[in-house]
Design a protein around this motif. Structure first.
Motif, PDB file in Angstrom:
ATOM      1  N   LYS A   1       0.765  -1.162   0.100  1.00  0.00           N
ATOM      2  CA  LYS A   1      -0.029   0.256   0.076  1.00  0.00           C
ATOM      3  C   LYS A   1       0.852   1.231   0.031  1.00  0.00           C
ATOM      4  CE  LYS A   1      -3.573   2.604   2.493  1.00  0.00           C
ATOM      5  NZ  LYS A   1      -4.512   2.189   3.783  1.00  0.00           N
TER       6      LYS A   1
ATOM      7  N   THR B   1       0.589   5.702   0.135  1.00  0.00           N
ATOM      8  CA  THR B   1      -0.486   6.625   0.532  1.00  0.00           C
ATOM      9  C   THR B   1       0.227   8.059   0.239  1.00  0.00           C
ATOM     10  OG1 THR B   1      -1.511   5.422   2.141  1.00  0.00           O
ATOM     11  CG2 THR B   1      -1.935   8.029   2.369  1.00  0.00           C
TER      12      THR B   1
ATOM     13  N   ARG C   1     -11.493  13.126  -0.325  1.00  0.00           N
ATOM     14  CA  ARG C   1     -10.191  12.990   0.031  1.00  0.00           C
ATOM     15  C   ARG C   1      -9.511  14.453   0.066  1.00  0.00           C
ATOM     16  NH1 ARG C   1     -11.812   9.146  -3.638  1.00  0.00           N
ATOM     17  NH2 ARG C   1     -10.863   7.013  -3.286  1.00  0.00           N
TER      18      ARG C   1
ATOM     19  N   LYS D   1      -5.415  13.657  -0.062  1.00  0.00           N
ATOM     20  CA  LYS D   1      -5.047  12.350   0.551  1.00  0.00           C
ATOM     21  C   LYS D   1      -5.429  11.223  -0.340  1.00  0.00           C
ATOM     22  CE  LYS D   1      -4.497   9.207   4.242  1.00  0.00           C
ATOM     23  NZ  LYS D   1      -4.981   8.770   5.722  1.00  0.00           N
TER      24      LYS D   1
ATOM     25  N   ALA E   1      -4.838   6.891  -1.312  1.00  0.00           N
ATOM     26  CA  ALA E   1      -4.280   5.640  -1.111  1.00  0.00           C
ATOM     27  C   ALA E   1      -4.614   4.666  -1.870  1.00  0.00           C
ATOM     28  CB  ALA E   1      -4.460   5.183   0.451  1.00  0.00           C
TER      29      ALA E   1
END
Length: 255
Positions: free
Chosen positions: A121, A123, A149, A173, A175
């Motif tokens: 993952k 971000t 977001r 943001k 992700a």
């Protein structure tokens, strides 16, 4: 307990019938059977006098052995720090703060080399003020496109300090953990941010300027925190400045 009973029939006059006055199975009730244990020579060949010397009372308990093992592990890592850490000086690089050309802050998770699904993952947090947007309409439009977001304050787990000048237009943001490789997730985020900037800066449509920014996700987060910020429609936490000045006691003048 067993009681012999004499049978009344003539054909069985010389026999005895045994009855068990318990519910335990007959096989489990026979505890007087001596099992044949295998000898030591049948299991393994060793010399007791040579391999097992007489105990002299000079050993420590098992708990003390565990404590010694922990001390050995600590000494091992301390030796690594003392001998191997100075070699990392050759890889030292001076810190260069990011410029306007590289406004992205990338966050990743690592489990010290262990395999985990979360390690792929990525971000990314980027201030809207540092994106190459043309005018205020493009800034307003990218807030609408980002949706939930976008936040006016930097996320707590983003590693971005609160800067008045840098965060005057909020933060975005994004992700991603849909792909098996970290570089693939980071590439998808980068392409998404490029698409947002390109769509917000096209200047073809002007109907976005009349749409307000949706802040329901911010209000829901504040309400869920239950810290009093949502009381009476407030968007910020109340302080002494919100106290009515008319209620304050007036200072008495010296006579």
């Amino acid at each position: 307990m067993r009681f012999p009973l004499q049978c009344t029939r003539s054909a069985f006059s010389s026999s005895r019938v045994v009855r068990h006055f318990h519910r335990t199975p007959h096989i489990l009730a026979r505890r007087d059977v001596v099992k044949k244990m295998p000898l030591a020579a049948d299991l393994v060949e060793f010399d007791i006098e040579e391999d097992f010397p007489e105990f002299s009372g000079n050993d420590i308990p098992s708990g003390a052995h565990v404590a010694l093992h922990q001390q050995r592990q600590l000494a091992y890592y301390m030796r690594l720090i003392e001998n191997e850490m100075p070699k990392f000086v050759a890889f030292r690089k001076p810190f260069i703060p990011p410029t306007a050309e590289a406004p992205l802050v990338i966050r990743s998770v690592d489990y010290a080399g262990e395999e985990h699904l979360l390690t792929a993952k990525r971000t990314v947090v980027v201030p809207v003020a540092q994106l190459p947007l043309q005018n205020d309409l493009a800034i307003h439009k990218i807030k609408l496109l980002a949706g939930a977001r976008w936040t006016p304050d930097p996320p707590k787990n983003a590693g971005v300090p609160l800067d008045t000048e840098q965060g005057r237009h909020g933060y975005i943001k994004i992700a991603c953990e849909d792909f098996p490789q970290p570089a693939m997730n980071l590439k998808w985020i980068s392409d998404t941010i490029d698409g947002l900037v390109s769509t917000a800066s096209d200047g073809k449509s002007t109907e976005y300027q009349d749409l307000p920014v949706d802040t329901r996700h911010i209000e829901a987060k504040v309400k869920k925190a239950k810290k009093g910020d949502h009381a009476r429609g407030r968007t910020t936490r109340p302080s002494l400045r919100d106290f009515p000045k008319a209620w304050l006691p007036q200072p008495s003048l010296p006579s």
